[in-house]
Design a protein around this motif. Structure first.
Motif, PDB file in Angstrom:
ATOM      1  N   HIS A 189       0.807  -1.214   0.000  1.00  0.00           N
ATOM      2  CA  HIS A 189       0.000   0.000   0.000  1.00  0.00           C
ATOM      3  C   HIS A 189       0.849   1.277   0.000  1.00  0.00           C
ATOM      4  O   HIS A 189       0.314   2.368  -0.067  1.00  0.00           O
ATOM      5  CB  HIS A 189      -0.954   0.010   1.198  1.00  0.00           C
ATOM      6  CG  HIS A 189      -0.272   0.131   2.517  1.00  0.00           C
ATOM      7  ND1 HIS A 189       0.363  -0.927   3.114  1.00  0.00           N
ATOM      8  CD2 HIS A 189      -0.114   1.189   3.334  1.00  0.00           C
ATOM      9  CE1 HIS A 189       0.877  -0.533   4.261  1.00  0.00           C
ATOM     10  NE2 HIS A 189       0.600   0.755   4.423  1.00  0.00           N
ATOM     11  N   ILE A 190       2.159   1.156   0.068  1.00  0.00           N
ATOM     12  CA  ILE A 190       3.049   2.328   0.062  1.00  0.00           C
ATOM     13  C   ILE A 190       3.664   2.435  -1.327  1.00  0.00           C
ATOM     14  O   ILE A 190       4.332   1.519  -1.797  1.00  0.00           O
ATOM     15  CB  ILE A 190       4.138   2.216   1.139  1.00  0.00           C
ATOM     16  CG1 ILE A 190       3.493   2.198   2.524  1.00  0.00           C
ATOM     17  CG2 ILE A 190       5.135   3.349   1.015  1.00  0.00           C
ATOM     18  CD1 ILE A 190       4.454   2.007   3.651  1.00  0.00           C
ATOM     19  N   LYS A 191       3.441   3.554  -1.960  1.00  0.00           N
ATOM     20  CA  LYS A 191       3.971   3.777  -3.300  1.00  0.00           C
ATOM     21  C   LYS A 191       5.333   4.446  -3.202  1.00  0.00           C
ATOM     22  O   LYS A 191       5.498   5.441  -2.500  1.00  0.00           O
ATOM     23  CB  LYS A 191       3.032   4.659  -4.121  1.00  0.00           C
ATOM     24  CG  LYS A 191       1.641   4.078  -4.281  1.00  0.00           C
ATOM     25  CD  LYS A 191       1.675   2.842  -5.117  1.00  0.00           C
ATOM     26  CE  LYS A 191       0.267   2.297  -5.278  1.00  0.00           C
ATOM     27  NZ  LYS A 191       0.214   0.928  -5.673  1.00  0.00           N
ATOM     28  N   ALA A 226      13.605   8.974  -0.490  1.00  0.00           N
ATOM     29  CA  ALA A 226      14.148   7.875   0.310  1.00  0.00           C
ATOM     30  C   ALA A 226      13.047   6.851   0.593  1.00  0.00           C
ATOM     31  O   ALA A 226      11.856   7.194   0.651  1.00  0.00           O
ATOM     32  CB  ALA A 226      14.697   8.416   1.617  1.00  0.00           C
ATOM     33  N   ASP A 227      13.452   5.608   0.736  1.00  0.00           N
ATOM     34  CA  ASP A 227      12.492   4.561   1.068  1.00  0.00           C
ATOM     35  C   ASP A 227      11.872   4.838   2.433  1.00  0.00           C
ATOM     36  O   ASP A 227      12.551   5.292   3.351  1.00  0.00           O
ATOM     37  CB  ASP A 227      13.182   3.200   1.119  1.00  0.00           C
ATOM     38  CG  ASP A 227      13.552   2.680  -0.250  1.00  0.00           C
ATOM     39  OD1 ASP A 227      13.003   3.182  -1.240  1.00  0.00           O
ATOM     40  OD2 ASP A 227      14.397   1.768  -0.326  1.00  0.00           O
ATOM     41  N   PRO A 228      10.573   4.549   2.602  1.00  0.00           N
ATOM     42  CA  PRO A 228       9.946   4.718   3.916  1.00  0.00           C
ATOM     43  C   PRO A 228      10.533   3.724   4.922  1.00  0.00           C
ATOM     44  O   PRO A 228      10.986   2.641   4.557  1.00  0.00           O
ATOM     45  CB  PRO A 228       8.475   4.442   3.674  1.00  0.00           C
ATOM     46  CG  PRO A 228       8.336   4.004   2.273  1.00  0.00           C
ATOM     47  CD  PRO A 228       9.641   4.127   1.589  1.00  0.00           C
ATOM     48  N   ASP A 229      10.511   4.104   6.185  1.00  0.00           N
ATOM     49  CA  ASP A 229      11.063   3.268   7.249  1.00  0.00           C
ATOM     50  C   ASP A 229      10.148   2.065   7.497  1.00  0.00           C
ATOM     51  O   ASP A 229       8.975   2.237   7.838  1.00  0.00           O
ATOM     52  CB  ASP A 229      11.205   4.094   8.524  1.00  0.00           C
ATOM     53  CG  ASP A 229      11.883   3.326   9.633  1.00  0.00           C
ATOM     54  OD1 ASP A 229      12.599   2.352   9.331  1.00  0.00           O
ATOM     55  OD2 ASP A 229      11.709   3.702  10.802  1.00  0.00           O
ATOM     56  N   PRO A 230      10.647   0.830   7.349  1.00  0.00           N
ATOM     57  CA  PRO A 230       9.808  -0.355   7.542  1.00  0.00           C
ATOM     58  C   PRO A 230       9.701  -0.809   8.996  1.00  0.00           C
ATOM     59  O   PRO A 230       9.092  -1.823   9.281  1.00  0.00           O
ATOM     60  CB  PRO A 230      10.533  -1.418   6.709  1.00  0.00           C
ATOM     61  CG  PRO A 230      11.968  -1.038   6.815  1.00  0.00           C
ATOM     62  CD  PRO A 230      11.969   0.466   6.834  1.00  0.00           C
TER      63      PRO A 230
END
Length: 122
Positions: free
Chosen positions: A4-6, A12-16
């Motif tokens: 659900h995260i585009k 930068a990549d979102p923090d998982p």
């Protein structure tokens, strides 16, 4: 990345972390669960093929041939000690690495997977 995260090119990549580690609030809530290290046990549930958590009323878990009486709610069940598994302390609720579990049995692994899935940590 969760579906659900585009990902936007150049950002930068979102923090998982939120999908991997339980929050402090979640850990505190899990610590409130009633637990007795000598009496909290898992028994099989023939209705759905899973496991139920109960309190050991009598029996010796160390002797696999002994009979154990386990109370689940208002019901009592009798099982052999070999069929009864111990419940892990609440500090291991939703743990990332199941090798760290104190009691590594089927019920504990299934419970850990179920709670992590329900909390969207898988």
């Amino acid at each position: 990345m969760p579906g659900h995260i585009k990902l936007v090119k150049g950002q930068a990549d979102p923090d998982p972390t939120e999908f991997l580690l339980p929050s402090i609030e979640t850990k505190r809530a899990d610590q409130q669960k009633p637990y007795d290290s000598k009496k909290s046990v898992w028994i099989s549930n023939p209705k759905d093929g899973g496991y139920r958590e109960g309190i050991l009323e009598s029996g010796d878990l160390e002797d696999p041939a002994s009979k154990c009486v386990v109370a689940v709610g208002h019901e009592k069940f009798t099982h052999k000690a070999a069929e009864v598994g111990r419940v892990n302390p609440p500090k291991f609720e939703k743990c990332e690495d199941m090798v760290n579990l104190t009691f590594l049995n089927d019920a504990s692994v299934f419970w850990n997977l179920k709670t992590r899935y329900q909390a969207k940590m898988i």
